[in-house]
Design a protein around this motif. Sequence first.
Motif, PDB file in Angstrom:
ATOM      1  N   GLY A 188       0.400  -1.014  -0.307  1.00 50.35           N
ATOM      2  CA  GLY A 188      -0.250  -0.038   0.305  1.00 50.35           C
ATOM      3  C   GLY A 188       1.065   1.109   0.112  1.00 50.35           C
ATOM      4  O   GLY A 188       0.834   2.399  -0.801  1.00 50.35           O
ATOM      5  N   CYS A 189       1.997   1.382   1.061  1.00 48.07           N
ATOM      6  CA  CYS A 189       2.129   2.879   0.894  1.00 48.07           C
ATOM      7  C   CYS A 189       3.201   2.768  -0.426  1.00 48.07           C
ATOM      8  O   CYS A 189       3.559   3.859  -0.759  1.00 48.07           O
ATOM      9  N   ASN A 190       3.707   1.908  -1.378  1.00 47.00           N
ATOM     10  CA  ASN A 190       4.379   1.998  -2.627  1.00 47.00           C
ATOM     11  C   ASN A 190       3.756   2.017  -3.529  1.00 47.00           C
ATOM     12  O   ASN A 190       4.157   2.647  -4.016  1.00 47.00           O
ATOM     13  N   VAL A 191       2.242   1.756  -3.309  1.00 50.29           N
ATOM     14  CA  VAL A 191       1.495   1.710  -4.644  1.00 50.29           C
ATOM     15  C   VAL A 191       1.177   3.881  -4.097  1.00 50.29           C
ATOM     16  O   VAL A 191       1.079   4.385  -5.727  1.00 50.29           O
ATOM     17  N   PHE A 192       1.170   3.520  -2.846  1.00 52.29           N
ATOM     18  CA  PHE A 192       0.563   5.836  -2.676  1.00 52.29           C
ATOM     19  C   PHE A 192       1.779   6.347  -2.794  1.00 52.29           C
ATOM     20  O   PHE A 192       1.882   6.877  -3.903  1.00 52.29           O
ATOM     21  N   ASN A 193       2.938   5.710  -2.520  1.00 46.70           N
ATOM     22  CA  ASN A 193       4.528   6.780  -3.118  1.00 46.70           C
ATOM     23  C   ASN A 193       4.041   6.784  -4.747  1.00 46.70           C
ATOM     24  O   ASN A 193       4.729   7.817  -5.301  1.00 46.70           O
ATOM     25  N   LEU A 194       4.304   5.759  -4.900  1.00 49.37           N
ATOM     26  CA  LEU A 194       5.143   5.973  -6.648  1.00 49.37           C
ATOM     27  C   LEU A 194       3.700   6.677  -7.704  1.00 49.37           C
ATOM     28  O   LEU A 194       3.953   6.285  -8.720  1.00 49.37           O
TER      29      LEU A 194
END
Lengths: 265, 255, 352
Positions: free
Chosen positions: C108-114
């Motif tokens: 979730g963090c990665n999808v949000f960040n990128l």
Amino acid sequence: MNDALHNIRIWDDLARRQNAVNNLHPLVKLLTTIFYLIVVVSFGRYEISSLLPLIFYPVVIFSLAELPLGEVLKRIAWAMPFVIGIGIFNPVFDHQTVELLGFTISRGWLTFISILIKCVLTVAAGILLVATTGMERLGAALRMIRVPRVFVLQLLLTYRYISVLGNELARMLRAYSLRAPGQKGIKREAWGSLTGSLLLRSFDRAQRVYAAMCLRGFAGEYNSGAMAKIGAGDLGFLAGWSTFFIMARLYDWPLWLGSLLTGVF
Amino acid sequence: MSHHKVEVSNLHFSYPDGHQAIRGMSFTIFHGESVGVIGANGAGKSTLLMLLMGILFPDSGEILVGDTRLTKKTLPMIRQRLGMVFQDPDDQLFMTTVGDDVAFGPRNYQLDEAEVESRVIEALTQVGIPHLKDRAPFKLSGGEKRAAAIATVLSMRPDILIMDEPTSFLDPQSRRRVMGLLKSFEHTKIITSHDLDMVLETCRRVIVIKDGLVAADGPAGEILKNQPLLDGCGLEMPLSLQSCPNCGASKYEVE
Amino acid sequence: MHMADALISPAVGGAMLAVTAGMAAYSAKKISGDMDEKKIPLMGVMGAFVFAAQMINFTIPATGSSGHLGGGMLLAILLGPYAGFLTMASILLIQALFFGDGGLLAYGCNVFNLGFYTCFIAYPLIYKWFTHRGLTSKNIFWGATISALIALQLGAFSVVLETLASGRTELPFASFVLLMQPIHLAIGLVEGLVTAAVVAFVWKARPEVLEKAAAGEAMGNISIKKVLTGLVVAVVIVGGALSWFASSSPDGLEWSMERIAGTAELEAPAGIHQALSDLQSKTAFMPDYGFKASEEEIVEAAAAEEAAGTWPAVDAGTSVAGLVGGALTLIMAALIGYVISLSKKKGSRAAA
């Protein structure tokens, strides 16, 4: 480049074999993995000994599924640098010391070790999931937990075409390097044209794929085949491991074991 | 049996950039015929196939499949009866396993899973690769990919097979095997290719296309022997019809 | 800059997963709603394209080093925000699964960040602003470069917030920011320039590809209202993460305050500090993960930690027990694994 394609093929091949773990229901494996990850990351920074029993899960799955140790370790090592890069600051910023077996070490090193252990456990669990399930069965599991069809179909298409476009790119890079001896990468003048050509070819391919799908009756719906039912064995797997994870989270077994032994001696 | 007929009359098509790809084509293909469509690069073969499959729509003229006119409305029905095999199998094998790919069409037509399964086995057996059902497409050889692509179409039980360059990128033995397959099908067949020896062997009739028009239409043996015609259309005689370079004798006599 | 599972807490990972799942569901609905099924194969193949393009080494002029493409911005420009977001999400899922790049919980963090910043912030607000008067080489160049740069800065800042909110590292806020942002300035510049070069090439070679992307569909008419809603959501998340961080690590913020006060002669640190500690006491329901406390609080903090049971090995006896027990656990795990593989081998030999 070829390395990346090779990696995908390896896990794909492994997941296609028949064995006790591979034959488990994909949804059960997905849920077990997610629960495992939650338990692992829920440990605080200073808990190291109580984290250790959780290594039983990857070790058991790994052995049951007869996975190649070297490949799994390589994958874990690959994931380490970023975690080490961030974690290494713990010893730098936390100088409070603790005494351990007569040595005095800073708490920062302990928290650093805790992060490393977590990294190994979490990456291993993820790799084990793919290597025993495979992409298409994971896609089916995602459908079962109501992930939108659009996303699942698109995910499977991306997975499918990585090798096709990867090979296409490999050919282009070979053609480039043959005419640019001694160059390490792609120079600035060719950034746009090389990547852009691949992009346009991909674009055309997407149109042909779309045509191929339409010709076989595609109208926006993705119909996956019937999914096997979740059996008693699958539920047992999920329940058994979940119980183990919860017990490992609640009690510090190694500490208890250690006190027992050191008390005896 | 007229329902397996394909009738093209006075077809016109130009691309959005103004390029006139098809400029008034007419022909009729009857039930059970195998027809080779040949022509130089850019003659309009691919455009013709796309028009036949309803991927593109003509500016004027019409296409009849059986007695049904091809329109946006009749498209789903017509596509069930026409099966097209693409030139690049990678475009056609878009699922993660061969079995899923072959099942893709039947599933879209809402057949029940048992029927889907039996069609998958049937189609894969027909092309001789039932053992590859659970394989990933990227693990297949060129010939196996081609066979799998053909199976994805056969599982829909089409009346008419349309093939775009079925023997391209194949080694000689795989090419032989695909040609054997083509000859074994009893469907009405429309095959485009630059492999004129293959056309000669698998097709009774040949339509030559030049600049968006039908330049010739007749028995394969006659047309593929007609050197001036072929030269004028950017083609050449099949090797098997050319005279021996050493002694001048023709190896293959065609009436 | 993929977040790893090992660096996050379940709360942060879970919250970010929930947020991105919501965005993905909305995007998927948007795409199916527009009956734009033609996009699905395009998204699939473009995802594979970005995967391949990430492998290209781009030589950075005059440095001798090379950079790589992330692709989030490129996807937004070519596919529009919704399809771009979903495509980025599937790329990241495959990376998490097959390459251990970022984990499933950190997904979730990665999808949000990128994905979020590129598709829902940089694309509609920056790229569109540069190109809304029409596509020209200059507009494309500045739009793509600057939006990619800013999106990556925001993404890097998110990594900092997510890591600190998880409380797994000791890195003070300011030094973490000082570490992450400049690195990602360089990475973002390469990302931006490559994106610009590719978009410009496509625009010259096949303008209809970009024009189609820019016209026929939902992203052309992204409404201000939706952007604002997105921003509010982002602010709430970022604010929540910040206050969380503030509650568990007053020291880190203090440290950065000192730096700012020292260099810029800021005369109001007391006021800010007061406000922060108020905020902290208000948000004190969050667990204190025990960031290194400031000088006079050390004893107190240590006592609190002991009470909370987060640090069991204070006296030497328990720590020795922990070590011995830990070693035994590992040995047992190795033995079990060995026994299973041994019996497996025997089994297959017997079968053969």
